[in-house]
Design a protein around this motif. Structure first.
Motif, PDB file in Angstrom:
ATOM      1  N   VAL A   1      13.331  -2.769   4.393  1.00  0.00           N
ATOM      2  CA  VAL A   1      12.041  -3.246   3.890  1.00  0.00           C
ATOM      3  C   VAL A   1      11.908  -2.780   2.437  1.00  0.00           C
ATOM      4  CG1 VAL A   1       9.549  -3.333   4.238  1.00  0.00           C
ATOM      5  CG2 VAL A   1      11.045  -2.984   6.196  1.00  0.00           C
ATOM      6  N   PRO A   2      12.445  -3.544   1.489  1.00  0.00           N
ATOM      7  CA  PRO A   2      12.362  -3.142   0.088  1.00  0.00           C
ATOM      8  C   PRO A   2      10.914  -2.993  -0.385  1.00  0.00           C
ATOM      9  CG  PRO A   2      13.891  -4.968   0.362  1.00  0.00           C
ATOM     10  CD  PRO A   2      13.175  -4.786   1.669  1.00  0.00           C
ATOM     11  N   ALA A   3      10.697  -2.065  -1.286  1.00  0.00           N
ATOM     12  CA  ALA A   3       9.349  -1.814  -1.807  1.00  0.00           C
ATOM     13  C   ALA A   3       8.745  -3.066  -2.416  1.00  0.00           C
ATOM     14  CB  ALA A   3       9.384  -0.690  -2.834  1.00  0.00           C
ATOM     15  N   THR A   4       9.568  -3.906  -3.019  1.00  0.00           N
ATOM     16  CA  THR A   4       9.035  -5.132  -3.640  1.00  0.00           C
ATOM     17  C   THR A   4       8.397  -6.076  -2.630  1.00  0.00           C
ATOM     18  OG1 THR A   4      11.251  -6.111  -3.518  1.00  0.00           O
ATOM     19  CG2 THR A   4      10.631  -5.064  -5.600  1.00  0.00           C
TER      20      THR A   4
ATOM     21  N   SER B   1      15.219   7.463  -2.179  1.00  0.00           N
ATOM     22  CA  SER B   1      15.057   7.553  -0.731  1.00  0.00           C
ATOM     23  C   SER B   1      15.129   6.160  -0.127  1.00  0.00           C
ATOM     24  CB  SER B   1      13.735   8.232  -0.366  1.00  0.00           C
ATOM     25  OG  SER B   1      12.646   7.536  -0.904  1.00  0.00           O
ATOM     26  N   GLY B   2      15.464   6.124   1.127  1.00  0.00           N
ATOM     27  CA  GLY B   2      15.609   4.857   1.825  1.00  0.00           C
ATOM     28  C   GLY B   2      14.497   4.657   2.826  1.00  0.00           C
ATOM     29  N   HIS B   3      14.848   4.104   3.963  1.00  0.00           N
ATOM     30  CA  HIS B   3      13.887   3.838   5.031  1.00  0.00           C
ATOM     31  C   HIS B   3      13.462   5.179   5.654  1.00  0.00           C
ATOM     32  CE1 HIS B   3      11.938   1.061   7.730  1.00  0.00           C
ATOM     33  NE2 HIS B   3      12.344   1.770   8.762  1.00  0.00           N
ATOM     34  N   GLY B   4      12.187   5.436   5.691  1.00  0.00           N
ATOM     35  CA  GLY B   4      11.691   6.710   6.223  1.00  0.00           C
ATOM     36  C   GLY B   4      11.703   7.822   5.196  1.00  0.00           C
ATOM     37  N   PRO B   5      11.133   7.598   4.005  1.00  0.00           N
ATOM     38  CA  PRO B   5      11.176   8.626   2.967  1.00  0.00           C
ATOM     39  C   PRO B   5      10.427   9.902   3.348  1.00  0.00           C
ATOM     40  CG  PRO B   5       9.631   6.916   2.347  1.00  0.00           C
ATOM     41  CD  PRO B   5      10.352   6.436   3.584  1.00  0.00           C
ATOM     42  N   GLN B   6       9.569   9.811   4.352  1.00  0.00           N
ATOM     43  CA  GLN B   6       8.840  11.006   4.790  1.00  0.00           C
ATOM     44  C   GLN B   6       9.787  12.057   5.362  1.00  0.00           C
ATOM     45  OE1 GLN B   6       8.574   7.993   6.133  1.00  0.00           O
ATOM     46  NE2 GLN B   6       8.812   8.156   8.342  1.00  0.00           N
ATOM     47  N   HIS B   7      10.972  11.644   5.783  1.00  0.00           N
ATOM     48  CA  HIS B   7      11.959  12.597   6.285  1.00  0.00           C
ATOM     49  C   HIS B   7      12.695  13.282   5.140  1.00  0.00           C
ATOM     50  CE1 HIS B   7      11.256  11.256  10.340  1.00  0.00           C
ATOM     51  NE2 HIS B   7      11.472  10.009   9.970  1.00  0.00           N
ATOM     52  N   GLN B   8      12.834  12.596   4.022  1.00  0.00           N
ATOM     53  CA  GLN B   8      13.495  13.179   2.858  1.00  0.00           C
ATOM     54  C   GLN B   8      12.541  14.026   2.030  1.00  0.00           C
ATOM     55  OE1 GLN B   8      15.361   9.089   2.158  1.00  0.00           O
ATOM     56  NE2 GLN B   8      16.633  10.447   0.919  1.00  0.00           N
TER      57      GLN B   8
ATOM     58  N   ILE C   1       0.817   2.829   2.160  1.00  0.00           N
ATOM     59  CA  ILE C   1       2.188   2.378   2.353  1.00  0.00           C
ATOM     60  C   ILE C   1       3.082   3.382   1.653  1.00  0.00           C
ATOM     61  CG2 ILE C   1       3.837   0.541   1.912  1.00  0.00           C
ATOM     62  CD1 ILE C   1       1.198  -1.276   1.746  1.00  0.00           C
ATOM     63  N   LEU C   2       3.911   4.030   2.422  1.00  0.00           N
ATOM     64  CA  LEU C   2       4.832   5.033   1.912  1.00  0.00           C
ATOM     65  C   LEU C   2       6.233   4.492   2.109  1.00  0.00           C
ATOM     66  CD1 LEU C   2       4.899   7.987   0.853  1.00  0.00           C
ATOM     67  CD2 LEU C   2       5.113   8.696   3.226  1.00  0.00           C
ATOM     68  N   CYS C   3       6.951   4.269   1.010  1.00  0.00           N
ATOM     69  CA  CYS C   3       8.285   3.684   1.139  1.00  0.00           C
ATOM     70  C   CYS C   3       9.229   4.290   0.117  1.00  0.00           C
ATOM     71  CB  CYS C   3       8.221   2.171   1.005  1.00  0.00           C
ATOM     72  SG  CYS C   3       7.558   1.574  -0.543  1.00  0.00           S
ATOM     73  N   GLY C   4      10.507   4.053   0.345  1.00  0.00           N
ATOM     74  CA  GLY C   4      11.532   4.533  -0.562  1.00  0.00           C
ATOM     75  C   GLY C   4      11.991   3.438  -1.505  1.00  0.00           C
ATOM     76  N   ASP C   5      12.522   3.835  -2.641  1.00  0.00           N
ATOM     77  CA  ASP C   5      12.966   2.840  -3.612  1.00  0.00           C
ATOM     78  C   ASP C   5      14.323   2.229  -3.267  1.00  0.00           C
ATOM     79  OD1 ASP C   5      14.557   5.028  -4.195  1.00  0.00           O
ATOM     80  OD2 ASP C   5      14.273   4.913  -6.353  1.00  0.00           O
TER      81      ASP C   5
END
Length: 59
Positions: free
Chosen positions: A12-15, A35-42, A3-7
């Motif tokens: 979809v919050p990480a919590t 980073s937000g939704h789609g941190p793989q782009h950042q 699961i790769l997510c942004g803070d």
């Protein structure tokens, strides 16, 4: 499952993932900062390294 997510993901919050981590066998979570939704782009290179490392451990 990786699961790769942004803070700072408003959709979809990480919590929301924390309760599932213990229920999914071998699940790992990576929360990327500022980073937000789609941190793989950042963080494309960092994300690729996490994905590659995850795949190496699941074979």
């Amino acid at each position: 499952m990786l699961i790769l997510c942004g803070d700072n993901d408003p959709s979809v919050p990480a919590t929301n993932w924390y309760p599932l981590i213990g229920r999914i066998p071998h699940a790992q979570i990576v929360v990327l900062p500022q980073s937000g939704h789609g941190p793989q782009h950042q963080y494309p290179h960092l994300s690729a390294r996490y994905i590659a490392a995850f795949l190496q451990t699941t074979r």
